[in-house]
Design a protein around this motif. Structure first.
Motif, short mmCIF file in Angstrom:
data_model
loop_
_atom_site.label_atom_id
_atom_site.label_comp_id
_atom_site.label_asym_id
_atom_site.label_seq_id
_atom_site.Cartn_x
_atom_site.Cartn_y
_atom_site.Cartn_z
N PHE A 54 0.79 -1.28 -0.18
CA PHE A 54 -0.04 -0.35 0.63
C PHE A 54 0.72 1.00 0.01
O PHE A 54 0.53 2.83 0.15
CB PHE A 54 -0.82 0.16 1.20
N ALA A 97 -7.99 4.01 -0.95
CA ALA A 97 -6.78 4.82 0.24
C ALA A 97 -6.77 6.03 0.10
O ALA A 97 -7.31 6.59 1.17
CB ALA A 97 -5.38 4.30 -0.50
N VAL A 100 -10.26 6.52 2.05
CA VAL A 100 -10.25 6.12 2.87
C VAL A 100 -9.58 7.46 4.30
O VAL A 100 -9.93 7.98 5.44
CB VAL A 100 -9.54 5.33 3.23
N GLY A 135 -4.33 7.66 3.78
CA GLY A 135 -4.63 6.73 3.84
C GLY A 135 -4.54 5.49 2.94
O GLY A 135 -4.82 4.80 3.87
N CYS A 136 -3.12 5.60 2.80
CA CYS A 136 -2.07 4.87 1.67
C CYS A 136 -2.04 4.07 3.27
O CYS A 136 -1.27 2.99 4.11
CB CYS A 136 -0.95 5.07 1.52
N CYS A 139 -4.44 2.15 5.51
CA CYS A 139 -4.71 1.24 4.83
C CYS A 139 -3.54 -0.18 4.62
O CYS A 139 -3.62 -2.06 4.73
CB CYS A 139 -4.79 0.82 3.41
N SER A 140 -2.06 0.78 4.61
CA SER A 140 -1.52 -0.81 5.04
C SER A 140 -1.27 -0.80 6.24
O SER A 140 -1.01 -2.73 6.87
CB SER A 140 0.38 -0.02 4.97
N PHE A 143 -4.38 -3.45 6.50
CA PHE A 143 -4.54 -4.59 6.08
C PHE A 143 -3.41 -6.45 6.62
O PHE A 143 -3.33 -7.30 6.37
CB PHE A 143 -4.48 -4.63 4.57
#
Length: 175
Positions: A54, A97, A100, A135-136, A139-140, A143
């Motif tokens: 991500f 992302a 988010v 967002g990245c 998400c990273s 996840f």
């Protein structure tokens, strides 16, 4: 069993160790824990790969490998998992992302027209950049955590089923 499934897709570690391009690492790649496939190393490698998948940077595979080595996670799995974000999946994943990040920051997602130019990238850093990077990051982490827990859980279930199958076979042969 996840081990058999994963092992089908991984390269032979002896061939990888002998690659000319990887000689810069010296003997660090000769650590057997980097190549061993067990629950801990597989979950760690999968999680590290998801974490760096991500990140919107080039050389994600190098970053995943650099982190997998000190954590003694499965190196081929961490590098291969980064390819979840490939040229085909990158646009929807990075757009998600961005959504988010804009939701978390409380900004309204703006409409933008993508242009394949360096000037568009420079101009976008100030407008959509903060929401995209937040967002990245979110998400990273999410996840990677879900991937670690999920693969760990799946591995345990498969081992339990294998034990039950072998136990049932032993009981059947004893009867």
């Amino acid at each position: 069993m996840p081990k058999k499934f994963i092992r089908r897709f991984l390269p032979d570690h002896e061939k990888v160790k002998n690659l000319r391009a990887l000689r810069v690492f010296g003997t660090i790649l000769h650590d057997p824990n980097l190549w061993h496939l067990n629950r801990r190393s597989a979950a760690g490698g999968f999680s590290i790969g998801l974490f760096f998948a991500f990140w919107p940077v080039p050389f994600q595979m190098w970053l995943a490998a650099a982190v997998a080595i000190p954590f003694r996670a499965n190196l081929p799995l961490s590098v291969a998992t980064v390819w979840i974000t490939n040229p085909f999946t990158m646009p929807p994943i990075f757009y998600g992302a961005y959504k988010v990040g804009s939701t978390v920051l409380g900004t309204t997602p703006g409409h933008f027209n993508f242009q394949f130019s360096w000037q568009w990238v420079v101009d976008s850093v100030s407008t959509i950049g903060p929401a995209f990077l937040v967002g990245c990051g979110i998400c990273s982490v999410v996840f990677a955590t879900v991937g670690y827990v999920g693969l760990n859980w799946l591995w345990r279930i498969q081992v339990r089923r294998a034990w039950q199958r072998r136990s049932a076979q032993r009981q059947a042969t004893e009867s």
